[in-house]
Write a protein that holds these residues in place. Structure first.
Motif, PDB file in Angstrom:
ATOM      1  N   VAL A 127       0.836  -1.206   0.000  1.00  0.00           N
ATOM      2  CA  VAL A 127       0.000   0.000   0.000  1.00  0.00           C
ATOM      3  C   VAL A 127       0.876   1.263   0.000  1.00  0.00           C
ATOM      4  O   VAL A 127       1.859   1.352   0.735  1.00  0.00           O
ATOM      5  CB  VAL A 127      -1.002  -0.041   1.180  1.00  0.00           C
ATOM      6  CG1 VAL A 127      -0.308  -0.032   2.514  1.00  0.00           C
ATOM      7  CG2 VAL A 127      -1.990   1.098   1.096  1.00  0.00           C
ATOM      8  N   GLY A 128       0.527   2.169  -0.887  1.00  0.00           N
ATOM      9  CA  GLY A 128       1.223   3.460  -0.962  1.00  0.00           C
ATOM     10  C   GLY A 128       2.535   3.445  -1.721  1.00  0.00           C
ATOM     11  O   GLY A 128       3.200   4.475  -1.818  1.00  0.00           O
TER      12      GLY A 128
ATOM     13  N   SER B 195     -14.589   1.705  -1.304  1.00  0.00           N
ATOM     14  CA  SER B 195     -13.348   2.097  -0.645  1.00  0.00           C
ATOM     15  C   SER B 195     -12.735   3.278  -1.409  1.00  0.00           C
ATOM     16  O   SER B 195     -13.118   3.559  -2.547  1.00  0.00           O
ATOM     17  CB  SER B 195     -12.381   0.926  -0.615  1.00  0.00           C
ATOM     18  OG  SER B 195     -12.074   0.549  -1.921  1.00  0.00           O
TER      19      SER B 195
ATOM     20  N   LEU C 252       0.160   6.465   2.707  1.00  0.00           N
ATOM     21  CA  LEU C 252      -0.754   5.604   1.947  1.00  0.00           C
ATOM     22  C   LEU C 252      -1.117   6.169   0.573  1.00  0.00           C
ATOM     23  O   LEU C 252      -1.164   5.435  -0.405  1.00  0.00           O
ATOM     24  CB  LEU C 252      -2.044   5.353   2.739  1.00  0.00           C
ATOM     25  CG  LEU C 252      -1.891   4.674   4.094  1.00  0.00           C
ATOM     26  CD1 LEU C 252      -3.259   4.384   4.687  1.00  0.00           C
ATOM     27  CD2 LEU C 252      -1.090   3.389   3.992  1.00  0.00           C
ATOM     28  N   SER C 253      -1.415   7.437   0.523  1.00  0.00           N
ATOM     29  CA  SER C 253      -1.896   8.007  -0.749  1.00  0.00           C
ATOM     30  C   SER C 253      -1.493   9.459  -0.951  1.00  0.00           C
ATOM     31  O   SER C 253      -2.252  10.228  -1.536  1.00  0.00           O
ATOM     32  CB  SER C 253      -3.422   7.901  -0.818  1.00  0.00           C
ATOM     33  OG  SER C 253      -3.816   6.595  -1.082  1.00  0.00           O
TER      34      SER C 253
ATOM     35  N   TYR D 134      -8.191   5.936  -4.718  1.00  0.00           N
ATOM     36  CA  TYR D 134      -6.758   5.992  -4.978  1.00  0.00           C
ATOM     37  C   TYR D 134      -5.929   4.993  -4.171  1.00  0.00           C
ATOM     38  O   TYR D 134      -4.720   4.895  -4.398  1.00  0.00           O
ATOM     39  CB  TYR D 134      -6.239   7.423  -4.789  1.00  0.00           C
ATOM     40  CG  TYR D 134      -6.165   8.158  -6.103  1.00  0.00           C
ATOM     41  CD1 TYR D 134      -7.326   8.557  -6.757  1.00  0.00           C
ATOM     42  CD2 TYR D 134      -4.949   8.407  -6.738  1.00  0.00           C
ATOM     43  CE1 TYR D 134      -7.279   9.200  -7.975  1.00  0.00           C
ATOM     44  CE2 TYR D 134      -4.899   9.045  -7.964  1.00  0.00           C
ATOM     45  CZ  TYR D 134      -6.057   9.446  -8.570  1.00  0.00           C
ATOM     46  OH  TYR D 134      -6.001  10.069  -9.800  1.00  0.00           O
ATOM     47  N   PHE D 135      -6.576   4.228  -3.260  1.00  0.00           N
ATOM     48  CA  PHE D 135      -5.804   3.206  -2.546  1.00  0.00           C
ATOM     49  C   PHE D 135      -5.281   2.138  -3.490  1.00  0.00           C
ATOM     50  O   PHE D 135      -4.263   1.515  -3.247  1.00  0.00           O
ATOM     51  CB  PHE D 135      -6.661   2.543  -1.457  1.00  0.00           C
ATOM     52  CG  PHE D 135      -6.678   3.315  -0.172  1.00  0.00           C
ATOM     53  CD1 PHE D 135      -5.714   4.259   0.117  1.00  0.00           C
ATOM     54  CD2 PHE D 135      -7.674   3.093   0.772  1.00  0.00           C
ATOM     55  CE1 PHE D 135      -5.729   4.976   1.297  1.00  0.00           C
ATOM     56  CE2 PHE D 135      -7.705   3.803   1.960  1.00  0.00           C
ATOM     57  CZ  PHE D 135      -6.722   4.744   2.218  1.00  0.00           C
ATOM     58  N   ARG D 136      -6.004   1.917  -4.594  1.00  0.00           N
ATOM     59  CA  ARG D 136      -5.559   0.843  -5.492  1.00  0.00           C
ATOM     60  C   ARG D 136      -4.370   1.267  -6.354  1.00  0.00           C
ATOM     61  O   ARG D 136      -3.801   0.482  -7.077  1.00  0.00           O
ATOM     62  CB  ARG D 136      -6.711   0.326  -6.335  1.00  0.00           C
ATOM     63  CG  ARG D 136      -7.238   1.272  -7.385  1.00  0.00           C
ATOM     64  CD  ARG D 136      -8.530   0.698  -7.953  1.00  0.00           C
ATOM     65  NE  ARG D 136      -9.196   1.644  -8.815  1.00  0.00           N
ATOM     66  CZ  ARG D 136      -9.126   1.620 -10.131  1.00  0.00           C
ATOM     67  NH1 ARG D 136      -8.419   0.712 -10.752  1.00  0.00           N
ATOM     68  NH2 ARG D 136      -9.772   2.517 -10.852  1.00  0.00           N
TER      69      ARG D 136
ATOM     70  N   TYR E 132      -9.867  13.146   0.565  1.00  0.00           N
ATOM     71  CA  TYR E 132      -8.832  12.393   1.279  1.00  0.00           C
ATOM     72  C   TYR E 132      -7.586  13.274   1.483  1.00  0.00           C
ATOM     73  O   TYR E 132      -6.997  13.289   2.567  1.00  0.00           O
ATOM     74  CB  TYR E 132      -8.463  11.122   0.497  1.00  0.00           C
ATOM     75  CG  TYR E 132      -7.402  10.307   1.198  1.00  0.00           C
ATOM     76  CD1 TYR E 132      -7.757   9.429   2.227  1.00  0.00           C
ATOM     77  CD2 TYR E 132      -6.064  10.446   0.871  1.00  0.00           C
ATOM     78  CE1 TYR E 132      -6.777   8.708   2.898  1.00  0.00           C
ATOM     79  CE2 TYR E 132      -5.086   9.729   1.536  1.00  0.00           C
ATOM     80  CZ  TYR E 132      -5.447   8.857   2.544  1.00  0.00           C
ATOM     81  OH  TYR E 132      -4.486   8.148   3.206  1.00  0.00           O
TER      82      TYR E 132
END
Lengths: 463, 94
Positions: free
Chosen positions: A115-116, A457, A155-156, A460-462, A242
């Motif tokens: 992640v990130g 969810s 994370l993002s 942009y986490f993906r 976010y």
């Protein structure tokens, strides 16, 4: 949302208290790093090892670059970072078609994305570039580790620059209660924006952007445009919200992060749009990819080619897919066409009314969302076909609730922007008492989060 | 690195040339006021495309070869910064 369940919120507050009341700067940094490490481990698990290796490598490599300013060393550093990113982000996608034929391909295809990684790898790269350029950066390992792993941004993003963070880390001033209050207010605004983005995604009662995209084959001209407007606002509220949440969280710790969005849908040209949308990545691409490459040759064709290439990389940063590549090339082509138009208009002394300029920009940017959001090329082709054909009739009608939701969101957004421009210099909602503002954010966020049982969810986490 | 405009007439001459270039070729407006410390990039007055032309002009004016990878837009925000950058990363032309 990792920050918003009760346990992380309590942990954030305890960390804040510890930082607030710890006099020694080094100790404060150690607390922030420890908290960031625990946070990343709670979300990314054992990938914290990859993060730690990336920190150590980039720190020592950057130090080497500072002393030698060697081009081969810079390229080696770039290769290591891009190699790491590609291993987790691009190789699995490339191996996917062969997953059934080879056990090795299946193993590669099954790799999970830390992640990130796209965000912190780019931060590491910018550090290497800055050291190579001879910027006066002399972080300690602790400071550099905070720069890469800082809990709000790990994370993002927004993708930070060490040159902006380092003076703040070295400031003798500690976070105060006023910082916490200011940060909390920004976090509320962020939560509210995310909630609105989710509402657009999931719809009221159940037919939102996601529902409409799943039925896109039957949509006509008007329906597709309504969907594109809705999706544009969904992704904007989701990501800008976010970013606002993260900026607020950092502000609570007296760390001022770079803004990531600046009313992008008011842009009068595609060039302005890209100075206002996902600014931290956009400026990264400009500073570390476009500029160095474009300056290699003075020819116009080269510069235009590099611009398209840079935007293609911007697209591929999201995902290695034809659609994201096409999206990037499309955005790059828009920027080049805008350059040609500017020169033509200057020569002919043409002036385009702002309203027309805005409308054209909004239309071409919205059209690009088809490539950004579609599942595959056939879906993108069908949507583009309908969007470009005013006579395309729908076989699936969009529910009235979706139409109203999109129209009200658009009307609300543009009214808010209009209002805030007229209240020059003052934050647009500051005239409302703080209790009123917080009640509004809390109530709407509560309604959205708890009214909808299945929420999407963070998009942009993906990436 | 210290860079004193008033003490260095050659630097002053270069600054004047850069300002003239910015007015006539980049902004195409001779009436616009550009001072040594006028923000050009951060203020949005010039974009990244124009920066490349400016850098090429900077190479001509200062007689230095400037490596593209060594310059960031922040280094080009003002005329003073441009000249400092040329001094810092530029290599004298033979």
């Amino acid at each position: 949302m990792p920050f918003l369940s009760p346990l992380p919120l309590v942990a954030i507050f305890l960390t804040w208290l510890a930082v607030r009341y710890t006099p020694a700067r080094q100790a404060r940094h150690a607390i922030v790093l420890l908290a960031s490490g625990i946070f990343y481990y709670s979300v990314g698990g054992s990938f914290i090892v990859i993060l730690a290796l990336s920190i150590v490598f980039n720190f020592y490599w950057g130090d080497l670059l500072r002393r030698t300013s060697s081009t081969p060393l810079l390229f080696t550093g770039i290769a290591v970072n891009i190699g790491l990113l590609s291993t987790f982000k691009y190789l699995p996608q490339l191996a996917q078609p062969w997953a059934n034929l080879s056990p090795t391909a299946a193993q590669i295809a099954a790799l999970v994305l830390p992640v990130g990684i796209s965000f912190w790898t780019f931060q590491g790269l910018s550090y290497l570039f800055d050291q190579y350029r001879g910027e006066e950066l002399d972080p300690t390992l602790l400071e550099f580790a905070i720069y890469i792993a800082f809990a709000p941004t790990v994370l993002s993003g927004p993708i930070s620059r060490l040159s902006e963070l380092l003076p703040q880390l070295r400031s003798s001033e500690r976070a105060g209660w006023s910082d916490l209050a200011r940060g909390t207010q920004q976090m509320w605004v962020g939560i509210w924006m995310i909630s609105l983005g989710r509402l657009l995604g999931s719809g009221v009662p159940a037919e939102g952007v996601t529902w409409a995209f799943d039925r896109s084959a039957g949509l006509g001209f008007f329906e597709v445009w309504l969907l594109l407007i809705g999706y544009g606002f969904q992704i904007f509220f989701d990501f800008a919200g976010y970013s606002r949440l993260v900026i607020g969280l950092a502000a609570g710790f007296a760390i001022q992060l770079q803004e990531n969005f600046d009313r992008p849908f008011l842009s009068l040209t595609p060039t302005t749009f890209w100075q206002r949308w996902h600014m931290s990545l956009s400026f990264w691409i400009r500073d570390y990819l476009f500029m160095p490459l474009a300056m290699v040759r003075g020819d116009l064709w080269w510069r235009n080619g590099v611009l398209v290439l840079s935007m293609a990389v911007f697209g591929l940063w999201h995902q290695a897919s034809w659609l994201f590549l096409l999206w990037g090339v499309y955005q790059g082509t828009l920027l080049v066409l805008h350059r040609f138009w500017q020169q033509f208009a200057k020569r002919r002394k043409l002036v385009v009314p702002d309203l027309l300029s805005w409308l054209l920009t909004y239309v071409v940017i919205s059209l690009g969302w088809i490539l950004f959001r579609s599942q595959d090329l056939p879906q993108a082709r069908a949507l583009l076909g309908a969007a470009l054909n005013p006579w395309a009739r729908a076989t699936v009608s969009l529910p009235a609730s979706f139409v109203w939701l999109v129209l009200l969101t658009a009307a609300g957004y543009f009214s808010w922007c209009w209002l805030s421009e007229r209240l020059e210099g003052r934050s647009s909602l500051n005239w409302i008492p703080v209790e009123g503002r917080f009640s509004f954010y809390a109530l709407t966020s509560y309604l959205v989060v708890f009214y909808r049982s299945s929420v999407e969810s963070f998009i942009y986490f993906r990436f | 690195m210290e860079f004193s405009m008033s003490a260095d007439s050659q630097a002053k001459q270069m600054a004047v040339q850069m300002i003239e270039y910015l007015k006539s070729k980049i902004l195409r407006d001779d009436n616009v006021e550009i001072l040594l410390d006028t923000s050009l990039v951060a203020s949005g007055m010039i974009d990244s495309f124009a920066l490349i032309d400016i850098l090429l002009q900077l190479e001509k004016v200062t007689q230095r070869k400037i490596s593209p990878g060594k310059v960031s837009p922040r280094d080009m925000d003002t005329v003073t910064l441009m000249l400092i950058t040329a001094e810092r990363v530029g290599k004298p032309r033979p």
